[in-house]
Scaffold this motif. Structure first.
Motif, PDB file in Angstrom:
ATOM      1  N   GLU A  37      11.209 -48.696 -46.350  1.00 18.60           N
ATOM      2  CA  GLU A  37      10.557 -50.142 -46.426  1.00 18.60           C
ATOM      3  C   GLU A  37       9.247 -49.934 -46.914  1.00 18.60           C
ATOM      4  O   GLU A  37       8.455 -49.316 -46.808  1.00 18.60           O
ATOM      5  CB  GLU A  37      11.434 -50.816 -45.522  1.00 18.60           C
ATOM      6  N   ASP A  38       8.238 -50.914 -47.032  1.00 21.97           N
ATOM      7  CA  ASP A  38       6.618 -51.751 -46.763  1.00 21.97           C
ATOM      8  C   ASP A  38       6.840 -51.475 -45.711  1.00 21.97           C
ATOM      9  O   ASP A  38       7.954 -51.556 -44.599  1.00 21.97           O
ATOM     10  CB  ASP A  38       7.039 -53.148 -47.436  1.00 21.97           C
ATOM     11  N   THR A  39       5.659 -50.894 -45.094  1.00 24.80           N
ATOM     12  CA  THR A  39       5.302 -50.848 -44.099  1.00 24.80           C
ATOM     13  C   THR A  39       5.467 -51.624 -42.947  1.00 24.80           C
ATOM     14  O   THR A  39       5.788 -52.006 -41.559  1.00 24.80           O
ATOM     15  CB  THR A  39       4.082 -49.882 -43.570  1.00 24.80           C
ATOM     16  N   ALA A  40       4.749 -52.774 -43.783  1.00 23.41           N
ATOM     17  CA  ALA A  40       4.586 -53.968 -42.906  1.00 23.41           C
ATOM     18  C   ALA A  40       6.360 -54.877 -41.956  1.00 23.41           C
ATOM     19  O   ALA A  40       6.061 -55.586 -41.243  1.00 23.41           O
ATOM     20  CB  ALA A  40       4.162 -55.545 -44.033  1.00 23.41           C
ATOM     21  N   LEU A  41       7.183 -54.453 -42.997  1.00 20.19           N
ATOM     22  CA  LEU A  41       8.250 -54.774 -42.561  1.00 20.19           C
ATOM     23  C   LEU A  41       8.619 -54.686 -40.812  1.00 20.19           C
ATOM     24  O   LEU A  41       9.047 -55.214 -40.387  1.00 20.19           O
ATOM     25  CB  LEU A  41       9.219 -54.756 -43.007  1.00 20.19           C
ATOM     26  N   PHE A  42       8.061 -53.647 -40.448  1.00 19.42           N
ATOM     27  CA  PHE A  42       8.111 -53.007 -39.140  1.00 19.42           C
ATOM     28  C   PHE A  42       7.177 -52.925 -38.337  1.00 19.42           C
ATOM     29  O   PHE A  42       6.967 -52.968 -37.022  1.00 19.42           O
ATOM     30  CB  PHE A  42       8.420 -51.390 -39.121  1.00 19.42           C
ATOM     31  N   VAL A  43       5.670 -53.579 -38.606  1.00 15.55           N
ATOM     32  CA  VAL A  43       4.853 -53.395 -38.100  1.00 15.55           C
ATOM     33  C   VAL A  43       5.024 -54.716 -37.460  1.00 15.55           C
ATOM     34  O   VAL A  43       4.352 -54.868 -35.941  1.00 15.55           O
ATOM     35  CB  VAL A  43       3.597 -53.383 -38.845  1.00 15.55           C
ATOM     36  N   GLU A  44       5.157 -55.723 -37.875  1.00 17.82           N
ATOM     37  CA  GLU A  44       5.250 -57.227 -37.110  1.00 17.82           C
ATOM     38  C   GLU A  44       5.768 -57.338 -36.269  1.00 17.82           C
ATOM     39  O   GLU A  44       5.583 -57.778 -34.721  1.00 17.82           O
ATOM     40  CB  GLU A  44       5.238 -57.971 -37.433  1.00 17.82           C
ATOM     41  N   ARG A  45       7.015 -56.548 -35.948  1.00 16.15           N
ATOM     42  CA  ARG A  45       8.065 -56.936 -34.707  1.00 16.15           C
ATOM     43  C   ARG A  45       9.254 -55.400 -34.186  1.00 16.15           C
ATOM     44  O   ARG A  45       9.676 -56.028 -32.859  1.00 16.15           O
ATOM     45  CB  ARG A  45       8.410 -57.943 -34.771  1.00 16.15           C
ATOM     46  N   SER A  46       8.480 -54.692 -34.715  1.00 19.01           N
ATOM     47  CA  SER A  46       8.940 -53.600 -33.982  1.00 19.01           C
ATOM     48  C   SER A  46       8.469 -53.144 -32.590  1.00 19.01           C
ATOM     49  O   SER A  46       9.015 -52.408 -31.849  1.00 19.01           O
ATOM     50  CB  SER A  46       9.487 -52.221 -34.727  1.00 19.01           C
ATOM     51  N   GLY A  47       7.433 -53.465 -32.020  1.00 19.94           N
ATOM     52  CA  GLY A  47       6.868 -52.725 -31.066  1.00 19.94           C
ATOM     53  C   GLY A  47       6.057 -51.620 -31.536  1.00 19.94           C
ATOM     54  O   GLY A  47       6.184 -50.746 -32.134  1.00 19.94           O
ATOM     55  N   GLU A  48       5.337 -51.679 -30.549  1.00 18.94           N
ATOM     56  CA  GLU A  48       3.923 -50.486 -30.751  1.00 18.94           C
ATOM     57  C   GLU A  48       4.557 -48.822 -30.549  1.00 18.94           C
ATOM     58  O   GLU A  48       3.972 -48.315 -30.967  1.00 18.94           O
ATOM     59  CB  GLU A  48       3.604 -50.621 -28.558  1.00 18.94           C
ATOM     60  N   GLY A  49       5.885 -49.084 -29.127  1.00 19.72           N
ATOM     61  CA  GLY A  49       6.221 -47.284 -29.539  1.00 19.72           C
ATOM     62  C   GLY A  49       6.713 -46.921 -31.319  1.00 19.72           C
ATOM     63  O   GLY A  49       6.177 -45.999 -31.475  1.00 19.72           O
ATOM     64  N   ILE A  50       7.360 -47.867 -31.725  1.00 18.01           N
ATOM     65  CA  ILE A  50       8.246 -47.266 -32.783  1.00 18.01           C
ATOM     66  C   ILE A  50       6.646 -47.771 -33.616  1.00 18.01           C
ATOM     67  O   ILE A  50       6.888 -46.111 -34.178  1.00 18.01           O
ATOM     68  CB  ILE A  50       8.842 -48.518 -33.112  1.00 18.01           C
ATOM     69  N   ILE A  51       5.922 -48.363 -33.915  1.00 17.78           N
ATOM     70  CA  ILE A  51       4.957 -48.040 -35.035  1.00 17.78           C
ATOM     71  C   ILE A  51       4.031 -47.027 -34.624  1.00 17.78           C
ATOM     72  O   ILE A  51       3.742 -46.427 -35.864  1.00 17.78           O
ATOM     73  CB  ILE A  51       3.752 -49.416 -35.229  1.00 17.78           C
ATOM     74  N   ASN A  52       3.601 -46.285 -33.410  1.00 11.64           N
ATOM     75  CA  ASN A  52       2.182 -45.122 -33.908  1.00 11.64           C
ATOM     76  C   ASN A  52       3.756 -44.036 -33.954  1.00 11.64           C
ATOM     77  O   ASN A  52       3.114 -42.890 -34.165  1.00 11.64           O
ATOM     78  CB  ASN A  52       2.458 -45.359 -31.832  1.00 11.64           C
ATOM     79  N   GLU A  53       4.404 -44.321 -34.174  1.00 11.49           N
ATOM     80  CA  GLU A  53       5.972 -43.028 -34.456  1.00 11.49           C
ATOM     81  C   GLU A  53       6.369 -43.028 -35.719  1.00 11.49           C
ATOM     82  O   GLU A  53       6.845 -42.281 -36.011  1.00 11.49           O
ATOM     83  CB  GLU A  53       7.339 -43.123 -33.521  1.00 11.49           C
ATOM     84  N   MET A  54       5.879 -43.502 -36.434  1.00 11.05           N
ATOM     85  CA  MET A  54       6.342 -44.279 -38.032  1.00 11.05           C
ATOM     86  C   MET A  54       5.898 -43.083 -38.688  1.00 11.05           C
ATOM     87  O   MET A  54       4.393 -42.580 -38.583  1.00 11.05           O
ATOM     88  CB  MET A  54       5.859 -45.362 -38.551  1.00 11.05           C
ATOM     89  N   TYR A  55       6.982 -42.305 -39.811  1.00 12.27           N
ATOM     90  CA  TYR A  55       5.895 -41.564 -40.715  1.00 12.27           C
ATOM     91  C   TYR A  55       6.016 -43.039 -42.060  1.00 12.27           C
ATOM     92  O   TYR A  55       6.328 -43.409 -42.861  1.00 12.27           O
ATOM     93  CB  TYR A  55       7.478 -41.168 -41.562  1.00 12.27           C
TER      94      TYR A  55
END
Ligand code: HAM
Length: 426
Positions: free
Chosen positions: A46-64
């Protein structure tokens, strides 16, 4: 020559393991359908932005996350709630409410791999969108618990919390905004030492800190709510709600649900009720399910709706089933045909075609092996019966049927093979 290894944190699954996984998946699927949920599927990236807004720090640092050839910011999905809500806002919003969706798919998180923690893993989840919150919350928790029963996983523990309570408690001692979010993250990780240090830094007096810790460490059934009320000395918003939830869940047949005020969840989109389910036999990575109520639709340009969901860590369910010795039927062949010689091979093919046409899982020796090696293969393929066609059998129009468990051998007319399987004579 280069020998390739699979990337760190990923797995290959052989036929036996896949059969076990598909069996469990099918049970989860049919339970979701039993509750009126329908399957949805969204893209793997998906567009990275979809997850950046509300998925929380933890997950964002762990994204591919990466730029594709068109220079777009793309991420492999680290979870499916945001994608499902994007899909809902894009296309499902006008459907009659509630929308009840379930999904099964791979997700990707760049974490340190260990047992039960992978970089590619699978989630089986459900989202209930557009119903009143108490009803959705109870239905969703009940579905999760029912699903665990349906796969025969015992000794699990559900912990239900409420972020309104946590926010109320922190708000009462003057912690708001980013400080509150930081405290919730520490509570989520059970980092109570870090929390105390943080509260010290914010000048919260020790007595109040102690009271807060006592409340958030209170766990149990309804008595825990009463205890927390007493410790708080005042009613905290959300307590009545939790109590009502426990009553509803009891009517669903789940009387042993516990509250745990320290459930804070690592993702930032949750709003009210939150819950986690553990399978203690898994040790450190014991959380097999996480979920709660959240608001994402409006963030993605949709109307505000209540939504509640959860996701099982599918791989952890499989590990927990293995550890607890739960029986998962292992599919195998009904028949393995062992022909001796070219003429018998042609006959074997005929019989094979007949059995397969009747939906009887069957196979034959393709390697021209001798009888003992062919039978060893039949054993490894978990065949119930071997059908041996030697020269003698061919000449007299018979087959020798060998029970692979007992080793007992019986001759039957060749024309009886199909009937033998269909009528359970063999
Ligand atoms: P989550 O708690 O981040 O929630 O993940 C759900 C489950 O996935 C966890 O409880 C755990 O069993 C499993 N899991 C997490 N990380 C790993 C990993 N690295 N390896 C194996 N299993 C893992 C969510 O993802 C939310 N989207 C759930 C939800 C749905 N909330 C509302 N709707």
């Amino acid at each position: 020559m280069t020998e390739f290894q699979r990337p760190r944190g990923t797995r290959d699954f052989g036929p036996e393991e896949m059969a076990r996984r598909r069996f469990v998946e099918a049970r989860l699927r049919s339970t979701a359908e039993l509750f009126g949920f329908g399957e949805v599927m969204t893209p793997t990236f998906e567009d990275t932005a979809l997850f950046v807004e509300r998925s929380g720090e933890g997950i964002i640092n762990e994204m591919y996350a990466f730029k594709d050839k068109g220079k777009r910011d793309i991420a492999l999905r680290p979870e499916l709630t945001a994608p499902v809500m994007r899909f809902y806002v894009n296309e499902l919003q006008n459907r009659p409410k509630p929308v009840k969706a379930f999904y099964f798919g791979s997700v990707f998180r760049y974490e340190r791999p260990q047992s039960g923690r992978y970089r590619e893993f699978f989630q089986f989840g459900a989202e209930l969108i557009g119903a009143p919150s108490m009803e959705s919350d109870a239905e969703v928790i009940a579905l999760a618990l029912w699903s665990l029963e349906s796969i025969g996983l015992k000794d699990t523990a559900v912990r239900i919390g409420n972020l309104d309570i946590l926010k109320g408690l922190l708000g009462n001692i003057g912690i708001t905004g980013e400080d509150q979010a930081a405290c919730r993250r520490m509570i989520d990780k059970a980092d109570f030492e870090g929390l105390a240090k943080h509260l010290d830094g914010l000048g919260v007096d020790r007595l109040k800190q102690r009271n807060l810790m006592d409340i958030i460490k209170t766990k149990g059934g309804k008595e825990a709510i009463a205890e927390a009320r007493q410790l708080a000395g005042a009613d905290i918003p959300g307590m009545d709600y939790l109590e009502g939830m426990l009553d509803k869940l009891a009517v669903y047949g789940f009387e042993k649900c516990n509250v745990d005020f320290a459930v804070a969840r690592g993702l930032d989109y949750y709003t009210g009720m939150v819950f986690e389910i553990d399978s203690p036999c898994l040790g450190a990575e014991k959380q097999i399910c996480g979920g709660g109520a959240y608001q994402l639709a409006e963030l993605f340009g949709g109307e505000t709706v209540n939504s509640t969901g959860y996701a099982f860590g599918f791989d952890r369910l499989m590990l927990a089933l293995d550890n607890s010795g739960a029986q998962i039927p292992e599919p195998g062949l009904k028949a393995y045909i062992v022909p001796m010689g070219e003429a018998a091979r042609m006959k074997a093919l005929e019989i094979l075609r007949m059995l397969r046409t009747a939906n009887i899982p069957s196979d034959m020796d393709l390697m021209g092996r001798n009888i003992s090696k062919a039978l060893a293969y039949a054993n490894s393929a978990r065949a119930e019966k071997a059908i041996i066609i030697g020269e003698k059998e061919l000449a007299e129009g018979s087959v020798t049927v060998r029970d692979m468990q007992s080793g007992e051998q019986t001759k039957y007319p060749m024309s009886d093979v199909l009937r033998g399987f269909l009528k359970g004579i063999f």
